[in-house]
Design a protein around this motif. Structure first.
Motif, PDB file in Angstrom:
ATOM      1  N   GLU A  17      44.353  50.338 105.423  1.00  0.00           N
ATOM      2  CA  GLU A  17      44.546  51.776 105.635  1.00  0.00           C
ATOM      3  C   GLU A  17      45.213  52.418 104.424  1.00  0.00           C
ATOM      4  N   ASP A  18      46.262  51.748 103.903  1.00  0.00           N
ATOM      5  CA  ASP A  18      46.889  52.235 102.682  1.00  0.00           C
ATOM      6  C   ASP A  18      45.911  52.172 101.512  1.00  0.00           C
ATOM      7  N   THR A  19      45.158  51.093 101.438  1.00  0.00           N
ATOM      8  CA  THR A  19      44.275  50.869 100.301  1.00  0.00           C
ATOM      9  C   THR A  19      43.191  51.932 100.196  1.00  0.00           C
ATOM     10  N   ILE A  20      42.545  52.272 101.291  1.00  0.00           N
ATOM     11  CA  ILE A  20      41.463  53.254 101.186  1.00  0.00           C
ATOM     12  C   ILE A  20      42.007  54.660 100.905  1.00  0.00           C
ATOM     13  N   SER A  25      42.204  58.781  96.642  1.00  0.00           N
ATOM     14  CA  SER A  25      42.926  59.636  95.692  1.00  0.00           C
ATOM     15  C   SER A  25      42.532  59.301  94.258  1.00  0.00           C
ATOM     16  N   LEU A  26      42.296  58.028  93.974  1.00  0.00           N
ATOM     17  CA  LEU A  26      41.886  57.617  92.628  1.00  0.00           C
ATOM     18  C   LEU A  26      40.515  58.154  92.256  1.00  0.00           C
ATOM     19  N   PHE A  27      39.585  58.080  93.194  1.00  0.00           N
ATOM     20  CA  PHE A  27      38.226  58.519  92.895  1.00  0.00           C
ATOM     21  C   PHE A  27      38.114  60.037  92.786  1.00  0.00           C
ATOM     22  N   GLN A  28      39.238  60.736  92.950  1.00  0.00           N
ATOM     23  CA  GLN A  28      39.251  62.186  92.774  1.00  0.00           C
ATOM     24  C   GLN A  28      40.046  62.643  91.545  1.00  0.00           C
ATOM     25  N   VAL A  61      38.681  59.107 105.226  1.00  0.00           N
ATOM     26  CA  VAL A  61      40.104  58.948 104.965  1.00  0.00           C
ATOM     27  C   VAL A  61      40.827  60.257 105.264  1.00  0.00           C
ATOM     28  N   GLU A  62      41.846  60.170 106.101  1.00  0.00           N
ATOM     29  CA  GLU A  62      42.681  61.328 106.395  1.00  0.00           C
ATOM     30  C   GLU A  62      43.975  61.230 105.599  1.00  0.00           C
ATOM     31  N   SER A  63      44.345  62.326 104.937  1.00  0.00           N
ATOM     32  CA  SER A  63      45.570  62.331 104.138  1.00  0.00           C
ATOM     33  C   SER A  63      46.081  63.757 103.979  1.00  0.00           C
TER      34      SER A  63
END
Length: 350
Positions: A17-20, A25-28, A61-63
């Motif tokens: 869950e943390d990883t995705i 965020s990285l892929f953005q 992914v929800e953030s």
């Protein structure tokens, strides 16, 4: 250096869950030239299945830090074992940033330095990056965090390691780390500015003793000179040791406040409140101090440890209501003394 190549290494262990969230965020981010290598340290949960589902675009992914982007899915997932002997990677040396994820599956948990070392070996062998970024899976990054780090690394030749300003994930305006310093008297690392509201008091870049391993950018030229991280640590103190080895070769460490990330703090090791975390903190503190402390500081450290050897584990066991902490502390202490006595000598490793 124009858009230096960066390989980003992330370690996952039962934390999909943390990883995705970290991956999304990285892929953005807006940096144009990076690749992502995810090393799974033999997770016992359904991490691999969830990560594959995320890459396929079937797990949203929800953030609170970003809006999920379905347009960059599916992400091409290339899977390898730690030997990574599949030749298909040889055809993927071009810029892969937002369309590919390398997944290396370990057959056992080899710890933080061991897992990251595998990812770094892959990067150095196949991508030949200018920098390698070690990034904790329990972080979320700002869009320009990587560009700010690389820009400062490119402009200062004596800098070998760089790190961002790090905030608490659940308190987004509260600083967790603005660089780090080593307290030889307390035999521990200290996060500069921790628990302070960010009012711009740490907005000036500066050289520091070391930066947190949760976001640790290092030049590949440094790794080629000093080698990879010491896997004897397994968890905790490895980035401090690596930084001091870097310093001995004439490189410095730079804190870059314009680069920002958010960190969930001790999701894997758990710190001193968790038996695993307490074991390695206790053990590795002895190994680190034996290796790096001055004679005076090492004597003070030993005296302090003798005095606290009874009081400290009892206090922790009562405070956290966990008797396993008592056992973990002494296992760490005894294993440290055994390691120092039989595997190293103070003169041979300084």
């Amino acid at each position: 250096m124009d858009n230096a190549r960066v390989s980003i290494v992330i370690l996952n262990w039962n934390g999909w869950e943390d990883t995705i969230e970290c991956l999304e965020s990285l892929f953005q981010i807006n940096y144009p030239n990076f690749d992502v290598i995810l090393v799974d340290n033999a997770s016992g949960d359904d991490s691999l299945e969830k990560i594959k589902k995320y890459c396929s675009g079937n797990l949203k992914v929800e953030s609170g830090f970003f809006k999920y982007n379905p347009e960059n899915k599916p992400i091409n997932l290339l899977e390898y074992t730690k030997e990574f002997d599949d030749p298909k990677v040889h055809m993927k040396k071009e810029n892969t940033n937002r369309d590919q994820l390398i997944l290396i599956k370990n057959d056992k948990n080899v710890g933080f330095p061991g897992g990251n070392n595998i990812g770094m070996k892959f990067a150095l062998k196949f991508f030949n990056p200018d920098y390698i970024l070690l990034l904790n899976n329990d972080t979320v990054v700002e869009k320009n965090f990587l560009g700010e780090l690389v820009r400062n690394g490119d402009s200062e030749g004596d800098i070998g390691i760089l790190g961002p300003k790090i905030y608490f994930y659940d308190k987004p305006n509260i600083i967790w780390s603005s660089g780090c310093e080593i307290s030889w008297k307390l035999s521990r690392g200290i996060q500069i500015g921790t628990n302070e509201l960010d009012n711009g008091q740490y907005d000036t870049k500066k050289q520091v003793e070391y930066v947190s391993g949760s976001a640790f950018l290092i030049k590949s030229e440094v790794i080629k000179k000093i080698g990879l991280m010491d896997e004897n640590y397994f968890l905790y103190f490895e980035e401090s040791d690596w930084t001091l080895r870097t310093n001995k070769r004439g490189y410095n460490t730079l804190y870059v406040p314009q680069s920002k990330i958010w960190h969930k703090i001790s999701r894997s090791g758990g710190g001193i409140s968790n038996p695993i975390g307490l074991y390695y903190i206790t053990r590795n503190r002895w190994i680190f101090m034996n290796k790096w402390a001055s004679n005076k500081d090492y004597i003070i450290f030993i005296i302090y440890q003798i005095i606290s050897a009874i009081i400290f584990p009892i206090f922790l066991s009562i405070y956290y209501a966990n008797l396993k902490l008592f056992k973990a502390y002494y296992f760490g202490l005894f294993d440290a003394i055994h390691y120092i006595t039989f595997k190293t000598s103070r003169n041979s490793i300084k």
